[in-house]
Design an enzyme around this catalytic site. Structure first.
Site, mmCIF file in Angstrom:
data_model
loop_
_atom_site.group_PDB
_atom_site.id
_atom_site.type_symbol
_atom_site.label_atom_id
_atom_site.label_comp_id
_atom_site.label_asym_id
_atom_site.label_seq_id
_atom_site.Cartn_x
_atom_site.Cartn_y
_atom_site.Cartn_z
ATOM 1 N N HIS A 1 13.720 -5.572 8.495
ATOM 2 C CA HIS A 1 12.477 -6.770 8.423
ATOM 3 C C HIS A 1 11.355 -5.896 8.704
ATOM 4 O O HIS A 1 10.441 -6.452 9.380
ATOM 5 C CB HIS A 1 13.025 -7.821 9.620
ATOM 6 C CG HIS A 1 14.143 -8.315 9.637
ATOM 7 N ND1 HIS A 1 14.625 -9.369 8.945
ATOM 8 C CD2 HIS A 1 15.199 -7.770 10.103
ATOM 9 C CE1 HIS A 1 15.818 -9.467 8.990
ATOM 10 N NE2 HIS A 1 16.463 -8.788 9.788
ATOM 11 N N GLU B 1 1.949 3.519 -6.421
ATOM 12 C CA GLU B 1 1.385 2.328 -6.566
ATOM 13 C C GLU B 1 1.638 1.917 -8.108
ATOM 14 O O GLU B 1 1.753 0.855 -8.367
ATOM 15 C CB GLU B 1 -0.093 2.100 -6.371
ATOM 16 C CG GLU B 1 -0.323 1.980 -4.807
ATOM 17 C CD GLU B 1 -1.720 2.220 -4.289
ATOM 18 O OE1 GLU B 1 -2.423 1.463 -4.891
ATOM 19 O OE2 GLU B 1 -2.033 2.966 -3.338
ATOM 20 N N LYS C 1 -10.629 9.345 1.550
ATOM 21 C CA LYS C 1 -9.349 8.803 0.926
ATOM 22 C C LYS C 1 -8.572 9.871 0.431
ATOM 23 O O LYS C 1 -8.933 10.595 -0.422
ATOM 24 C CB LYS C 1 -9.712 7.568 0.051
ATOM 25 C CG LYS C 1 -10.454 6.468 0.612
ATOM 26 C CD LYS C 1 -9.603 5.746 1.516
ATOM 27 C CE LYS C 1 -8.777 4.587 0.630
ATOM 28 N NZ LYS C 1 -8.000 3.838 1.295
ATOM 29 N N SER D 1 -11.267 8.248 -3.390
ATOM 30 C CA SER D 1 -11.783 7.133 -3.865
ATOM 31 C C SER D 1 -13.183 7.675 -4.268
ATOM 32 O O SER D 1 -13.798 8.492 -3.765
ATOM 33 C CB SER D 1 -11.901 6.505 -2.539
ATOM 34 O OG SER D 1 -13.119 5.422 -2.547
#
Ligand code: ARG
Length: 461
Positions: A158, A292, A285, A279
């Site tokens: 979980h 992704e 970043k 970025s």
């Protein structure tokens, strides 16, 4: 009417340009050319064996087809969608090249059994490619696991801290998933590996074709035994895409972990700069965009699976042109999964676990609570009761900002007299993993055994 196809003699007018554009599949299926030519050569050899072609005709056909293959490979072949698909494009080019004998190639054959054979031949090779890439990723995971057999991390259920595990065991969990994918693909290949050639359009042929010879020449271990089924069967396509979808599901879960573990919140994993993006606006970043994208591309493959199954649904028996739509989805699934496997392998091999950071957080979250309950079971306390006792101890620790291992023995005793001085060997994440005894558990002992097993297994491939 230079481009009239033989079957257009049946029709009174040439096809409307809109029709030419709509029905063509050449733009998609041209990549099957090698398989189409291999199938044609085998078919021609069989025709010659059955005296449906002379030796000299066979020689010309074979030579012509091989020349066409070379032209296509060299990019010298002009693909014209007016010929609809790769089968007609090659046959037409052959006739243009060698004349009369070329007109005999399609004897006892239809594009319906031809395309089914091409697809099976393509899939056989494609499965081998994907299996090799799966093996590559498995090897990378095993080699990474070898670096972290003693290092402990939290396992989650979980997404809440659950129990301590070795980083090696965590990595090996993906090797298992990929192993099932590998077996599924092997099985898919076995089912796909039959020759439909000789099934013709739908009913076979009145000519004395020798189907077993064609099958043998193409390396198919068996032939299909019902022509009506053979021309309409695309089960193997749906199955192949499902197998790719399952690989994608596994890669997408791996990616999700990596993305989370690379975040500042976790800080478990660092991906090498060469596999990060930054970025355009935020200078600090370091993003795990590759992962992704793997997660995102899973959507394409699921889409392909849904499309393939939908194409098959409620088609009448035999061949229907709907089946031409199979290829775009097959190719999407195959191309996407091969690229994702390459990428996942590169990212995993260029990742390091920040073991200091992981270790420093191991005291949080009572990862040793279950082990403490099992310690009590060892002292004769029924598990349900032990679970309750530990629950109370955890609540007490939480209230006083303590860890289980910080409690004095007398504090423990106030919860259960069964707890003795040896309890401290069962507390703390590093101690707990050493106590795992079940086969397949996530401790260092089991991880080492599994690494040895996989090293041997994977070296055989
Ligand atoms: N291009 C077709 C396919 O990919 C094969 C042609 C069958 N056409 C036909 N009219 N029977 O399925």
């Amino acid at each position: 009417m230079a481009k009239q196809k033989s079957w257009e003699k049946r029709l009174n007018s040439s096809p409307d340009p809109l029709m030419v554009d709509f029905v063509e599949s050449l733009s998609i299926d041209k990549r099957l050319y090698k398989y189409d030519i291999a199938g044609s050569i085998a078919h021609a050899k069989m025709l010659a064996k059955r005296k449906l072609l002379t030796k000299s005709e066979l020689g010309k056909i074979e030579k012509g087809l091989l020349q066409i293959e070379r032209d296509i490979t060299a990019g010298k072949f002009k693909f014209d969608k007016a010929y609809e698909d790769i089968h007609m494009a090659i046959e037409t080019a052959l006739i243009k090249k060698i004349g009369e004998p070329g007109k005999k190639l399609h004897t006892g054959r239809s594009r319906n059994d031809q395309v089914a054979a091409d697809l099976r031949l393509w899939m056989r090779d494609q499965i081998d490619v994907i299996k090799t890439k799966i093996t590559g990723l498995q090897k990378t995971l095993v080699s990474q696991a070898g670096e972290y057999t003693k290092n402990v991390m939290p396992a989650y259920t979980h997404l809440q801290r659950a129990q301590p595990v070795t980083i090696a065991s965590y990595l090996l969990s993906f090797v298992e998933q990929l192993q099932r994918d590998f077996i599924r693909l092997e099985n898919c290949k076995r089912l796909a590996d039959i020759s439909p050639l000789g099934s013709g359009a739908v009913a076979g042929s009145t000519l004395p074709l020798d189907r077993k010879t064609t099958a043998k020449l193409l390396g198919f271990p068996d032939i299909s035994y019902n022509s009506i089924d053979a021309v309409g069967d695309r089960d193997f396509c749906a199955e192949f895409i499902f197998d790719c979808a399952m690989v994608a599901a596994h890669l997408s879960r791996l990616s999700e972990d990596w993305i989370l573990f690379c975040s500042n919140e976790f800080g478990f994993i660092r991906i090498d700069d060469s596999f990060c993006t930054s970025s355009s606006m935020m200078p600090q970043k370091r993003n795990a965009d590759a992962m992704e994208l793997i997660r995102g591309k899973t959507g394409r493959i699921y889409g392909a699976l849904t499309a393939m199954l939908t194409i098959l649904k409620a088609q009448p028996s035999g061949y229907n042109r709907d089946l031409q739509e199979d290829k775009v989805h097959l190719f999407t699934a195959a191309d996407t999964i091969t690229r994702c496997l390459d990428m996942a392998c590169a990212v995993v091999s260029h990742s390091t676990f920040d073991t200091n950071r992981i270790t420093s957080g191991l005291n949080e979250g009572f990862l040793d609570a279950t082990a403490l309950a099992e310690y009590l079971v060892g002292k004769g306390v029924p598990f349900r009761q032990a679970h309750g006792i530990v629950g109370c101890i955890v609540a007490y620790c939480e209230k006083h900002s303590m860890k289980l291992a910080n409690l004095e023995l007398n504090e423990f005793k106030s919860y259960s007299q069964a707890i003795e001085a040896d309890v401290y060997k069962s507390l703390g994440a590093a101690n707990v993993v050493k106590q795992y005894t079940t086969a397949g558990a996530a401790g260092p002992k089991q991880a080492k055994e599994q690494i040895a097993f996989w090293r041997k297994q994977l070296a055989k491939r």
